[in-house]
Design a protein around this motif. Structure first.
Motif, short mmCIF file in Angstrom:
data_model
loop_
_atom_site.label_atom_id
_atom_site.label_comp_id
_atom_site.label_asym_id
_atom_site.label_seq_id
_atom_site.Cartn_x
_atom_site.Cartn_y
_atom_site.Cartn_z
N HIS A 193 -14.13 -12.60 1.71
CA HIS A 193 -13.40 -13.12 2.87
C HIS A 193 -12.91 -12.01 3.80
CE1 HIS A 193 -13.59 -17.10 1.15
NE2 HIS A 193 -13.15 -16.60 0.01
N GLY A 194 -13.63 -10.91 3.83
CA GLY A 194 -13.29 -9.82 4.72
C GLY A 194 -12.34 -8.82 4.09
N PRO A 195 -12.11 -7.71 4.77
CA PRO A 195 -11.23 -6.67 4.22
C PRO A 195 -9.79 -7.17 4.07
CG PRO A 195 -11.87 -6.15 6.48
CD PRO A 195 -12.62 -7.38 6.08
N LEU A 196 -9.06 -6.46 3.28
CA LEU A 196 -7.66 -6.77 3.07
C LEU A 196 -6.94 -6.76 4.41
CD1 LEU A 196 -5.68 -7.20 0.65
CD2 LEU A 196 -5.10 -4.80 0.89
N ARG A 197 -6.18 -7.81 4.68
CA ARG A 197 -5.44 -7.92 5.94
C ARG A 197 -4.13 -7.16 5.81
NH1 ARG A 197 -8.28 -12.39 4.83
NH2 ARG A 197 -6.66 -13.47 3.71
N THR A 198 -3.97 -6.11 6.61
CA THR A 198 -2.90 -5.14 6.38
C THR A 198 -1.81 -5.10 7.44
OG1 THR A 198 -4.19 -3.40 7.43
CG2 THR A 198 -4.44 -3.64 5.05
N THR A 199 -1.80 -6.00 8.38
CA THR A 199 -0.74 -5.95 9.39
C THR A 199 0.50 -6.65 8.85
OG1 THR A 199 -1.61 -7.93 10.46
CG2 THR A 199 -2.33 -5.83 11.35
N PRO A 200 1.68 -6.32 9.37
CA PRO A 200 2.92 -6.94 8.87
C PRO A 200 2.85 -8.47 8.89
CG PRO A 200 3.44 -5.11 10.32
CD PRO A 200 1.94 -5.32 10.40
N GLY A 201 3.30 -9.07 7.79
CA GLY A 201 3.27 -10.52 7.66
C GLY A 201 2.01 -11.05 7.02
N GLU A 240 -1.34 -10.51 4.07
CA GLU A 240 -1.37 -10.34 2.62
C GLU A 240 -1.00 -8.93 2.16
OE1 GLU A 240 -5.36 -11.12 1.12
OE2 GLU A 240 -6.23 -10.11 2.84
N ALA A 241 -1.28 -7.92 2.95
CA ALA A 241 -0.92 -6.54 2.59
C ALA A 241 -0.07 -5.91 3.68
CB ALA A 241 -2.18 -5.71 2.35
N GLY A 242 0.92 -6.62 4.13
CA GLY A 242 1.79 -6.12 5.19
C GLY A 242 2.89 -5.21 4.69
N LEU A 248 0.86 -1.18 0.00
CA LEU A 248 0.00 0.00 0.00
C LEU A 248 0.89 1.23 0.00
CD1 LEU A 248 -2.62 -1.20 2.63
CD2 LEU A 248 -2.67 -1.45 0.14
N THR A 249 0.62 2.17 -0.93
CA THR A 249 1.52 3.30 -1.12
C THR A 249 1.09 4.58 -0.42
OG1 THR A 249 0.42 3.94 -3.17
CG2 THR A 249 2.27 2.40 -3.35
N ASP A 250 -0.16 4.69 0.00
CA ASP A 250 -0.63 5.91 0.65
C ASP A 250 -0.04 5.99 2.05
OD1 ASP A 250 -2.08 7.92 2.02
OD2 ASP A 250 -3.83 7.57 0.76
N PRO A 251 0.61 7.12 2.40
CA PRO A 251 1.19 7.25 3.75
C PRO A 251 0.17 7.06 4.87
CG PRO A 251 1.91 9.05 2.35
CD PRO A 251 0.87 8.29 1.58
N SER A 252 -1.11 7.38 4.63
CA SER A 252 -2.11 7.18 5.69
C SER A 252 -2.33 5.70 5.97
CB SER A 252 -3.43 7.86 5.32
OG SER A 252 -4.03 7.22 4.22
N ALA A 253 -1.94 4.83 5.01
CA ALA A 253 -2.07 3.38 5.22
C ALA A 253 -1.10 2.91 6.30
CB ALA A 253 -1.81 2.64 3.92
N LEU A 254 -0.10 3.73 6.62
CA LEU A 254 0.87 3.37 7.65
C LEU A 254 0.30 3.50 9.04
CD1 LEU A 254 3.97 5.21 6.20
CD2 LEU A 254 3.62 2.76 6.27
N LYS A 255 -0.73 4.32 9.19
CA LYS A 255 -1.30 4.57 10.51
C LYS A 255 -2.10 3.36 10.98
CE LYS A 255 -1.68 9.46 9.50
NZ LYS A 255 -2.60 10.50 9.08
N GLU A 256 -1.82 2.90 12.18
CA GLU A 256 -2.53 1.76 12.76
C GLU A 256 -4.01 2.08 12.92
OE1 GLU A 256 -2.88 -2.03 13.90
OE2 GLU A 256 -0.98 -1.12 13.34
#
Length: 159
Positions: free
Chosen positions: A103-111, A113-115, A63-71
């Protein structure tokens, strides 16, 4: 122009077929770059292909948007509440009717599918792509800027 996901899906579907053009030993690694988690196109299809591949296909997202970095950030908060584009369809996902992946929203935590975060760089390619070798091929799909930068990075990595 386009997103590049359609030709990638065609190749992945052919790879799923053990009697297809690629044979049963072929594997694939996909690195999909999107601005935010809600910008990922064909998420259900990509997940289903990966799940049905018996481990031969791996899909990772950055994910390239800097706001995607925010927990805990909600990507819908960055989109205006209602915006009308004259002459455009109004049946796509929007703030009021968001797309709900099977199957739910994109999983974005480190490790998960979208970490991964940030634009594709050499380190990310090295981490997600197979080592260069005689039987290894890399296929790029996307806008010209991505093709140019990823091509030069892949060549520098030995592909």
């Amino acid at each position: 122009g386009g997103t590049g996901v359609a030709p990638a899906l065609q190749l992945l579907r052919e790879l799923l077929d053990p009697e297809g053009a690629f044979g049963s030993a072929c594997c694939a690694s996909v690195l999909f770059s999107s601005r935010t988690s809600i910008d990922v196109l064909m998420l259900d299809e990509l997940r289903n292909i990966e799940a049905g591949s018996g481990g031969r296909i791996r899909v990772r997202h950055t994910l390239t948007d800097p706001s995607a970095l925010k927990e805990g950030a909600d990507p819908w908060e960055a989109i205006p509440q209602k915006q009308h584009f004259r002459g455009r369809h109004d049946h796509f996902a929007n703030f009021f009717e968001p797309f709900e992946p099977e199957h739910g929203p994109l999983r974005t935590t480190p490790g998960q599918e979208a970490g991964l975060r940030g634009r594709i760089d050499a380190a990310m390619l090295q981490e997600t792509m197979p080592m260069p070798g005689p039987g290894v091929r890399v296929v790029l799909c996307g806008p010209q800027g991505l093709l140019d930068s990823a091509s030069s990075m892949l060549l520098a990595l030995g592909h």
